[in-house]
Design a protein around this motif. Structure first.
Motif, PDB file in Angstrom:
ATOM      1  N   LYS A 167       0.842  -1.185   0.000  1.00 25.33           N
ATOM      2  CA  LYS A 167       0.000   0.000   0.000  1.00 25.33           C
ATOM      3  C   LYS A 167       0.886   1.246   0.000  1.00 25.33           C
ATOM      4  O   LYS A 167       1.646   1.465   0.935  1.00 25.33           O
ATOM      5  CB  LYS A 167      -0.905  -0.006   1.230  1.00 25.33           C
ATOM      6  N   PRO A 168       0.819   2.082  -1.040  1.00 26.27           N
ATOM      7  CA  PRO A 168       1.764   3.204  -1.147  1.00 26.27           C
ATOM      8  C   PRO A 168       1.438   4.359  -0.208  1.00 26.27           C
ATOM      9  O   PRO A 168       0.274   4.683   0.013  1.00 26.27           O
ATOM     10  CB  PRO A 168       1.626   3.637  -2.602  1.00 26.27           C
ATOM     11  N   GLU A 169       2.492   4.965   0.329  1.00 25.88           N
ATOM     12  CA  GLU A 169       2.318   6.174   1.133  1.00 25.88           C
ATOM     13  C   GLU A 169       1.971   7.358   0.240  1.00 25.88           C
ATOM     14  O   GLU A 169       1.157   8.206   0.605  1.00 25.88           O
ATOM     15  CB  GLU A 169       3.602   6.464   1.916  1.00 25.88           C
ATOM     16  N   LEU A 170       2.594   7.426  -0.929  1.00 27.13           N
ATOM     17  CA  LEU A 170       2.347   8.492  -1.895  1.00 27.13           C
ATOM     18  C   LEU A 170       1.826   7.843  -3.181  1.00 27.13           C
ATOM     19  O   LEU A 170       2.607   7.420  -4.036  1.00 27.13           O
ATOM     20  CB  LEU A 170       3.633   9.283  -2.171  1.00 27.13           C
ATOM     21  N   PRO A 171       0.514   7.757  -3.349  1.00 29.71           N
ATOM     22  CA  PRO A 171      -0.057   6.962  -4.446  1.00 29.71           C
ATOM     23  C   PRO A 171       0.238   7.467  -5.847  1.00 29.71           C
ATOM     24  O   PRO A 171       0.217   6.686  -6.792  1.00 29.71           O
ATOM     25  CB  PRO A 171      -1.566   7.019  -4.167  1.00 29.71           C
ATOM     26  N   TYR A 172       0.523   8.774  -6.011  1.00 30.56           N
ATOM     27  CA  TYR A 172       0.585   9.344  -7.359  1.00 30.56           C
ATOM     28  C   TYR A 172       1.949   9.958  -7.715  1.00 30.56           C
ATOM     29  O   TYR A 172       2.096  10.532  -8.782  1.00 30.56           O
ATOM     30  CB  TYR A 172      -0.506  10.410  -7.510  1.00 30.56           C
ATOM     31  N   SER A 173       2.910   9.827  -6.822  1.00 25.43           N
ATOM     32  CA  SER A 173       4.185  10.522  -7.031  1.00 25.43           C
ATOM     33  C   SER A 173       5.174   9.761  -7.891  1.00 25.43           C
ATOM     34  O   SER A 173       6.066  10.365  -8.480  1.00 25.43           O
ATOM     35  CB  SER A 173       4.831  10.844  -5.677  1.00 25.43           C
ATOM     36  N   TRP A 174       5.032   8.438  -7.967  1.00 27.52           N
ATOM     37  CA  TRP A 174       6.113   7.644  -8.548  1.00 27.52           C
ATOM     38  C   TRP A 174       5.662   6.801  -9.724  1.00 27.52           C
ATOM     39  O   TRP A 174       4.608   6.146  -9.664  1.00 27.52           O
ATOM     40  CB  TRP A 174       6.710   6.703  -7.500  1.00 27.52           C
ATOM     41  N   ASP A 175       6.469   6.784 -10.782  1.00 26.88           N
ATOM     42  CA  ASP A 175       6.330   5.755 -11.802  1.00 26.88           C
ATOM     43  C   ASP A 175       6.890   4.434 -11.283  1.00 26.88           C
ATOM     44  O   ASP A 175       6.376   3.367 -11.607  1.00 26.88           O
ATOM     45  CB  ASP A 175       7.065   6.170 -13.077  1.00 26.88           C
ATOM     46  N   GLU A 176       7.948   4.534 -10.486  1.00 23.74           N
ATOM     47  CA  GLU A 176       8.528   3.355  -9.839  1.00 23.74           C
ATOM     48  C   GLU A 176       8.953   3.727  -8.425  1.00 23.74           C
ATOM     49  O   GLU A 176       9.524   4.803  -8.217  1.00 23.74           O
ATOM     50  CB  GLU A 176       9.769   2.859 -10.586  1.00 23.74           C
ATOM     51  N   MET A 177       8.690   2.843  -7.474  1.00 24.51           N
ATOM     52  CA  MET A 177       9.192   3.007  -6.105  1.00 24.51           C
ATOM     53  C   MET A 177       9.928   1.731  -5.754  1.00 24.51           C
ATOM     54  O   MET A 177       9.343   0.637  -5.751  1.00 24.51           O
ATOM     55  CB  MET A 177       8.038   3.247  -5.123  1.00 24.51           C
ATOM     56  N   LEU A 178      11.238   1.839  -5.486  1.00 26.76           N
ATOM     57  CA  LEU A 178      12.111   0.672  -5.369  1.00 26.76           C
ATOM     58  C   LEU A 178      12.846   0.648  -4.034  1.00 26.76           C
ATOM     59  O   LEU A 178      13.112   1.689  -3.431  1.00 26.76           O
ATOM     60  CB  LEU A 178      13.140   0.672  -6.501  1.00 26.76           C
ATOM     61  N   PHE A 179      13.188  -0.553  -3.600  1.00 23.32           N
ATOM     62  CA  PHE A 179      14.061  -0.696  -2.435  1.00 23.32           C
ATOM     63  C   PHE A 179      14.594  -2.121  -2.402  1.00 23.32           C
ATOM     64  O   PHE A 179      13.878  -3.066  -2.715  1.00 23.32           O
ATOM     65  CB  PHE A 179      13.306  -0.404  -1.131  1.00 23.32           C
ATOM     66  N   ASP A 180      15.858  -2.253  -2.057  1.00 24.94           N
ATOM     67  CA  ASP A 180      16.480  -3.564  -1.880  1.00 24.94           C
ATOM     68  C   ASP A 180      16.714  -3.762  -0.384  1.00 24.94           C
ATOM     69  O   ASP A 180      17.611  -3.152   0.199  1.00 24.94           O
ATOM     70  CB  ASP A 180      17.803  -3.624  -2.661  1.00 24.94           C
ATOM     71  N   ALA A 181      15.892  -4.631   0.225  1.00 26.70           N
ATOM     72  CA  ALA A 181      15.992  -4.863   1.673  1.00 26.70           C
ATOM     73  C   ALA A 181      17.048  -5.898   2.022  1.00 26.70           C
ATOM     74  O   ALA A 181      17.354  -6.095   3.209  1.00 26.70           O
ATOM     75  CB  ALA A 181      14.629  -5.299   2.220  1.00 26.70           C
ATOM     76  N   GLY A 182      17.600  -6.589   1.033  1.00 28.98           N
ATOM     77  CA  GLY A 182      18.673  -7.542   1.291  1.00 28.98           C
ATOM     78  C   GLY A 182      18.339  -8.558   2.367  1.00 28.98           C
ATOM     79  O   GLY A 182      17.203  -9.049   2.462  1.00 28.98           O
ATOM     80  N   LYS A 183      19.312  -8.846   3.203  1.00 29.23           N
ATOM     81  CA  LYS A 183      19.157  -9.881   4.235  1.00 29.23           C
ATOM     82  C   LYS A 183      18.197  -9.479   5.339  1.00 29.23           C
ATOM     83  O   LYS A 183      17.809 -10.319   6.156  1.00 29.23           O
ATOM     84  CB  LYS A 183      20.532 -10.204   4.834  1.00 29.23           C
TER      85      LYS A 183
END
Length: 490
Positions: free
Chosen positions: A151-167
């Protein structure tokens, strides 16, 4: 019936020209790299600090370094909400870390853009967020110990929202993470507020964020549309964790403690706090209190840890800047590096943010823009809410109606512009403060009793004594200007 085919033919013939014109306009628009850094006070080499930050220092030498940039709220979520929307807080809900969630999440898309990134997206920019840009570290709404949602915090701001959480598995675990893949939550706060681990940069989350940003820059620079890439780094936020090689940059015994480690004379306790966030790392060597500060040795250790985190973050910023340079897009890219607020490193006996004092409200701001002067050390007072309109002016995008912020684009070439008004307002709990070039004027509502504090600054910008009672004439002079910043019942 009237034959419209000739008109249709004209329209079809015009389409190739329209597409060409659009492509040409897109090529001339500057790209944007927006770097958010959590808890970054003015602790950079470029500011005269002993902290080693060669990459950000280089960026500062290529643009403008702001010495008096002030955030509107000294806590991350609320500070970011004000910056992203270009608005002062409207009520007390805007002083919370949940400000974006309260005002923007779960709302239908309206005529007024939810953030400056939404506005850029509407004006032809491909927008990508990586990491902590608003409050939630991967852009999704869920609690520190709850399962991740989409569920996005900012629904309309991003074409892509990315994160690498790793381990670490998810954003919040990574945010509070240690090198072994554990986190503050899993240890039930039975952790130290610092860690020095002999690991590579990718042994902590910011290294993964830098790698993801580098990869995305390579993709974005092959597109025929302007891009806005926002990258959020965690460090130097608690816990002060970073690879050993960054700790090794400093000799702990030579690190100075705060130049003002005690409470200013005449300062009311309501303006300070007991460092609760810091104390949530319950295995710290010592615990700070307003009544008694930590030992100088422990203060040096903690400052060492913070400095190492800043150098670690700087190295990750360097990777991103190098990738942009290698792409050939550097000269046509606006770069903004912004700290979401400052942080007391034992200053006034506080370890943390959450005060309306200078150390908590002032943070790093560097801007490099095409066509603007290089090496500007700007001493003008600017607010975080001014970034939104400044960025739009640099991109030649019309502003949406009703912003509180003002564009300081002129200051990037004319730092002595006489038309600029040097004043900043900040808010927290039942308090409002005004910063002018010479003074900080603050009023606190202490259960109906109004407490007034006035600090006068030299070049060192240290608050040593509340002089409100000594200088009632200055209080009366500043009061009308302060009242202009009252936007809700404090």
């Amino acid at each position: 019936m009237k034959n419209n085919y000739p008109l249709l033919s004209v329209c079809l013939l015009a389409l190739p020209f329209h597409c060409y014109a659009q492509k040409k306009a897109n090529k001339t628009k500057p790209n944007i790299l927006f770097i958010c850094v959590d808890d970054l006070r003015r602790e950079l080499g470029a500011y005269g600090s002993i902290v080693k930050t060669p990459n950000i220092d280089r960026l500062a030498s290529q643009g403008s370094l702001f010495f008096q940039h002030y955030v509107q709220v000294p806590t991350s979520g609320a500070s970011r909400a004000s910056m992203l929307t270009g608005h002062f807080p409207k009520d007390k809900s805007d002083l919370s870390n949940e400000a974006c969630r309260t005002r923007l999440s779960d709302k239908p898309e309206g005529e007024i853009p939810e953030t400056m990134f939404h506005h850029l997206r509407r004006n032809g920019y491909y927008t990508v967020g990586i990491g902590k840009i608003s409050h939630y570290v991967d852009g999704c709404l869920y609690g520190y110990e709850a399962p991740k949602t989409d569920k996005p915090e900012l629904p309309y701001s991003w074409d892509e929202m990315l994160f690498d959480a790793g381990k670490w598995g998810n954003g919040w675990n990574a945010f509070f993470g240690y090198a072994d893949g554990s986190n503050r939550q899993s240890h039930k706060k039975q952790v130290k507020p610092y860690e020095c681990a002999d690991v590579a940069d990718e042994g902590y989350p910011d290294g993964l964020t830098a790698n993801l940003a580098v990869k995305k820059i390579k993709e974005l620079t092959t597109k025929n549309e302007p891009f806005c890439l926002a990258v959020g780094f965690f460090k130097p936020h608690l816990p002060f964790t970073s690879p050993k090689k960054y700790w090794d940059m400093y000799e702990e015994s030579s690190i100075p403690i705060s130049p003002m480690p005690d409470i200013p004379e005449g300062c009311d306790p309501i303006s300070l706090h007991e460092s609760a966030e810091f104390k949530s790392y319950q295995l710290g060597d010592e615990m700070p209190f307003i009544e008694k500060r930590v030992s100088d040795d422990y203060a040096r250790k903690l400052r060492h840890a913070y400095f190492a985190c800043v150098s670690y973050m700087d190295a990750q910023v360097g990777k991103v800047l190098d990738a942009l340079e290698a792409s050939g897009k550097m000269d046509n890219t606006i770069i903004i590096l912004w700290g979401d607020h400052g942080w007391h490193l034992g200053d006034l006996r506080v370890w943390g943010k959450h005060t309306l004092h200078e150390t908590s409200l002032s943070s790093a701001l560097v801007i490099k823009a095409p066509g603007c002067k290089q090496g500007i050390k700007n001493k003008r007072i600017v607010n975080s809410i001014d970034i939104y309109p400044t960025l739009m002016e640099l991109c030649k995008i019309p502003l949406p109606a009703g912003l509180d912020g003002l564009s300081f684009a002129t200051l990037l070439n004319k730092p002595n512009d006489k038309k600029w008004i040097d004043a900043a307002y900040s808010y927290y709990r039942n308090c409002i403060t005004l910063r002018t070039p010479e003074y900080r004027f603050t009023r606190y509502n202490k259960k109906g009793e109004i407490i007034t504090e006035l600090y006068q600054y030299d070049e060192d910008r240290i608050e040593r004594k509340n002089i409100a009672k000594e200088k009632p004439d200055v209080v009366q002079k500043l009061l009308p200007l302060w009242e202009q910043g009252v936007r809700f019942d404090f």
